[in-house]
Design an enzyme around this catalytic site. Structure first.
Site, short mmCIF file in Angstrom:
data_model
loop_
_atom_site.label_atom_id
_atom_site.label_comp_id
_atom_site.label_asym_id
_atom_site.label_seq_id
_atom_site.Cartn_x
_atom_site.Cartn_y
_atom_site.Cartn_z
N GLY A 69 0.79 -1.22 0.00
CA GLY A 69 0.00 0.00 0.00
C GLY A 69 0.82 1.27 0.00
O GLY A 69 0.50 2.24 -0.69
N THR A 70 1.91 1.29 0.78
CA THR A 70 2.75 2.49 0.84
C THR A 70 3.34 2.81 -0.53
O THR A 70 3.26 3.95 -1.00
CB THR A 70 3.88 2.30 1.87
OG1 THR A 70 3.30 2.33 3.19
CG2 THR A 70 4.92 3.39 1.76
N SER A 197 -3.69 -3.03 -1.07
CA SER A 197 -2.57 -3.78 -0.50
C SER A 197 -2.97 -5.21 -0.18
O SER A 197 -4.11 -5.48 0.19
CB SER A 197 -2.08 -3.08 0.78
OG SER A 197 -1.04 -3.80 1.39
N CYS A 325 1.80 2.00 10.89
CA CYS A 325 2.88 2.63 10.14
C CYS A 325 3.41 3.87 10.84
O CYS A 325 4.44 4.42 10.46
CB CYS A 325 2.41 2.99 8.74
SG CYS A 325 1.90 1.57 7.77
#
Length: 380
Positions: A69-70, A197, A325
């Protein structure tokens, strides 16, 4: 162990684990290679593209695989911004986005883009008026999350998209927390790009995807990349991507059933808080916003969230104080502060999130721990 942190990461499903194992053994060729082993790997990628695109109601050619996802957020935002004309260099995002989105916008700002960070209203919602007030003639790109990973608040993307389409402004959304949990349709949301993600949908960590509409004039962040049609350099993780597709397919089949289960667990938790007279206030007591049923944000009066999380951990219960995160930083969460709460209240925030293995017994153990904490405090 009682695991109530599914919003941070999910266990790998049996289906995904089986696919990952088989592909690791039987499909180890490089998908860019021209021999038969490479061809078999590329076939898996083609199928996975078709599968995930179908779930998003998009075209297979619009799927670009990433490492998670990041990276999906970073590459989507920066690639879209790279394709903006010189007179559309104003970009907008919100204060409550995932850190990766803020990192991407800071990079754009360093490169000369004009960046505006908008705040939601006191209910945590970005309204049409809030967005309109931030728009400029040179606005070229907007990124607003589908739902917040800490609070579970869902943004009215379809309403916002109508404003942006009228002005030919590109619209990206981080749907990492919603994909597989609620319906995520490119067409219905009206967005141009979506980030998702693997490890939020019971697949192994290490895969993600960006969906980019064919009309989006993106330019790659890394010039000269050949993998993923130039979107991302590096050997493609075929076993993980195949497992990602398999897990996504299984999750969509069970989506309505899981949503109903999450709603039942949420309602049970709220009822039990009231019955046991625990000083825990939740974000669910507000009818002005839509929320994901599997995420519950709470304020435990008299206790810092970090203390509650560690106390739960000692009792074998996994919860969170917010986004994994951003863990390790002891300061109020921007997503929680955006709800117009004090720093004191924001530091009392905890998050529980449900998933496929969650049960009422898990909730009971959590509540028992809460009761023990309250007794210890009264006895102090």
């Amino acid at each position: 162990m009682v695991y109530l942190d599914y919003a941070a990461s999910t266990p790998v499903s049996e289906e995904a684990l089986h696919v990952f194992h088989q592909l690791s053994k039987d499909c180890y060729g490089n998908a860019s290679s021209l021999h038969d082993a490479g061809g078999r790997a590329n076939d898996i990628l083609t199928y996975s593209r078709q599968s995930i695109a179908a779930i998003l109601e998009g075209e297979p050619e619009g799927i670009y695989f990433t490492s998670g996802g990041t990276e999906s957020n970073l590459l989507a935002i920066q690639s879209m911004a790279n394709g903006l004309p010189a007179d559309r260099q104003h970009v907008i995002t919100t204060s409550v986005e995932h850190p990766s989105v803020h990192h991407a916008f800071k990079s754009l700002e360093r490169l000369g883009a004009k960046v505006t960070i908008i705040e939601p209203n006191q209910d945590g919602i970005i309204t049409q008026d809030i967005l309109k007030d931030a728009l400029l003639p040179e606005t070229g790109l907007v990124s607003i999350q589908h739902a917040n990973s800490e609070t579970g608040i869902i943004q009215p993307l379809a309403e916002l998209a109508t404003i942006l389409k009228e002005r030919h402004i590109l619209f990206h959304t981080d749907a990492v927390q919603t994909f597989g949990k609620v319906r995520v349709s490119i067409k219905e949301l009206g967005v141009d790009a979506v980030s998702i993600s693997s490890h939020k949908v019971y697949a192994p960590k290490g895969a993600g995807a960006v969906y980019m509409g064919a009309h989006v004039p993106w330019k790659p962040l890394y010039s000269g990349a050949v993998q993923e049609n130039g979107f991302r350099p590096g050997t493609v993780n075929v076993p993980c991507i195949g497992a990602f597709a398999a897990a996504s397919e299984q999750l969509i089949l069970k989506q309505d059933e899981q949503k109903q289960q999450n709603e039942q667990l949420r309602d049970y938790f709220l009822q039990q808080l009231k019955m046991r007279q625990l000083p825990v206030r939740t974000l669910q007591n507000n009818g002005n916003r839509l929320m994901l049923p599997h995420i519950i944000g709470c304020f435990f009066e008299g206790f810092e969230g970090q203390y509650v999380m560690l106390a739960c951990n000692r009792h074998g219960i996994c919860i969170s104080t917010g986004s994994a995160c951003a863990s390790g930083y002891h300061h109020p969460s921007p997503a929680v502060k955006a709800l117009h709460v004090s720093d004191r209240d924001a530091l009392q925030f905890i998050r529980l999130s449900f998933g496929s293995k969650s049960s009422k017994e898990d909730i009971n153990q959590l509540l028992h721990t809460f009761e023990q904490l309250q007794k210890e405090k009264k006895g102090a």
